[in-house]
Write a protein that holds these residues in place. Structure first.
Motif, mmCIF file in Angstrom:
data_model
loop_
_atom_site.group_PDB
_atom_site.id
_atom_site.type_symbol
_atom_site.label_atom_id
_atom_site.label_comp_id
_atom_site.label_asym_id
_atom_site.label_seq_id
_atom_site.Cartn_x
_atom_site.Cartn_y
_atom_site.Cartn_z
ATOM 1 N N VAL A 1 7.928 0.569 15.900
ATOM 2 C CA VAL A 1 6.796 0.546 14.977
ATOM 3 C C VAL A 1 7.195 1.436 13.809
ATOM 4 O O VAL A 1 7.600 2.582 14.007
ATOM 5 N N THR A 2 7.089 0.906 12.596
ATOM 6 C CA THR A 2 7.535 1.621 11.408
ATOM 7 C C THR A 2 6.349 2.075 10.567
ATOM 8 O O THR A 2 5.426 1.305 10.321
ATOM 9 N N VAL A 3 6.407 3.332 10.136
ATOM 10 C CA VAL A 3 5.423 3.890 9.209
ATOM 11 C C VAL A 3 6.146 4.130 7.896
ATOM 12 O O VAL A 3 7.208 4.754 7.866
ATOM 13 N N VAL A 4 5.582 3.611 6.800
ATOM 14 C CA VAL A 4 6.173 3.793 5.474
ATOM 15 C C VAL A 4 5.135 4.423 4.560
ATOM 16 O O VAL A 4 3.981 3.995 4.538
ATOM 17 N N PRO B 1 0.836 -1.207 0.000
ATOM 18 C CA PRO B 1 0.000 0.000 0.000
ATOM 19 C C PRO B 1 0.870 1.255 0.000
ATOM 20 O O PRO B 1 2.048 1.217 0.381
ATOM 21 N N ASP B 2 0.278 2.371 -0.386
ATOM 22 C CA ASP B 2 1.012 3.641 -0.388
ATOM 23 C C ASP B 2 1.424 4.057 1.015
ATOM 24 O O ASP B 2 2.403 4.772 1.192
ATOM 25 N N LEU B 3 0.663 3.630 2.017
ATOM 26 C CA LEU B 3 1.014 3.922 3.393
ATOM 27 C C LEU B 3 0.698 2.685 4.232
ATOM 28 O O LEU B 3 -0.391 2.130 4.118
ATOM 29 N N TYR B 4 1.665 2.247 5.009
ATOM 30 C CA TYR B 4 1.414 1.114 5.890
ATOM 31 C C TYR B 4 2.231 1.235 7.165
ATOM 32 O O TYR B 4 3.182 2.005 7.242
ATOM 33 N N ILE B 5 1.812 0.478 8.160
ATOM 34 C CA ILE B 5 2.482 0.420 9.459
ATOM 35 C C ILE B 5 2.899 -1.017 9.686
ATOM 36 O O ILE B 5 2.122 -1.948 9.425
#
Length: 137
Positions: free
Chosen positions: A69-72, A41-45
């Protein structure tokens, strides 16, 4: 020390993030136990690395976990990633999570690191939280 509560802590953190309304509005259901493979996805955790140290006392075994916890985000800038990272922080800071084993004594934000990914096309924010757990409860 006891590492026996690590799985319970991870499950509780994932559940808290997956059930948070503000985070759902930003990331939908894109909250993973590990970075997704294939099309992402364009944004995921994603739940990330963890370090644990013994913190038991005379009443029982315990540990301090530093959980990442990573946010991309594929966004052109850091705004979307920072909004999602803020929602992650809000969801976890001071949360009273119920564990399947042991007791969560405290959970707090420790630090964050924002950067471009290796290919420069994605933005990544790693948030580290300190969780103190006690197995004597």
């Amino acid at each position: 020390m006891s590492y026996g509560m690590a799985a319970a802590l991870q499950a509780a953190i994932w559940h808290r993030l997956a059930s948070d309304a503000a985070l759902a509005a930003l990331a939908g259901g894109a909250i993973y136990d590990a970075a997704p493979q294939g099309a992402v996805p364009d944004l995921y955790i994603a739940l990330g690395p963890e370090d644990a140290r013994g913190r038991g006392d005379g009443t029982g075994a315990g540990a301090e976990h530093r959980v990442t916890v990573t946010v991309v985000s594929a966004g052109a800038g850091f705004l979307a990633a920072k909004q999602a990272a803020g929602a992650v922080s809000d969801a976890l800071e001071g949360a009273a999570l119920a564990l399947d084993r042991g007791l969560l004594v405290s959970l707090g934000f420790l630090r964050a690191r924002a950067r471009r990914s290796g290919d420069g096309q994605r933005r990544r924010i790693d948030l580290t939280f300190r969780a103190r757990v006690d197995d004597g409860a």
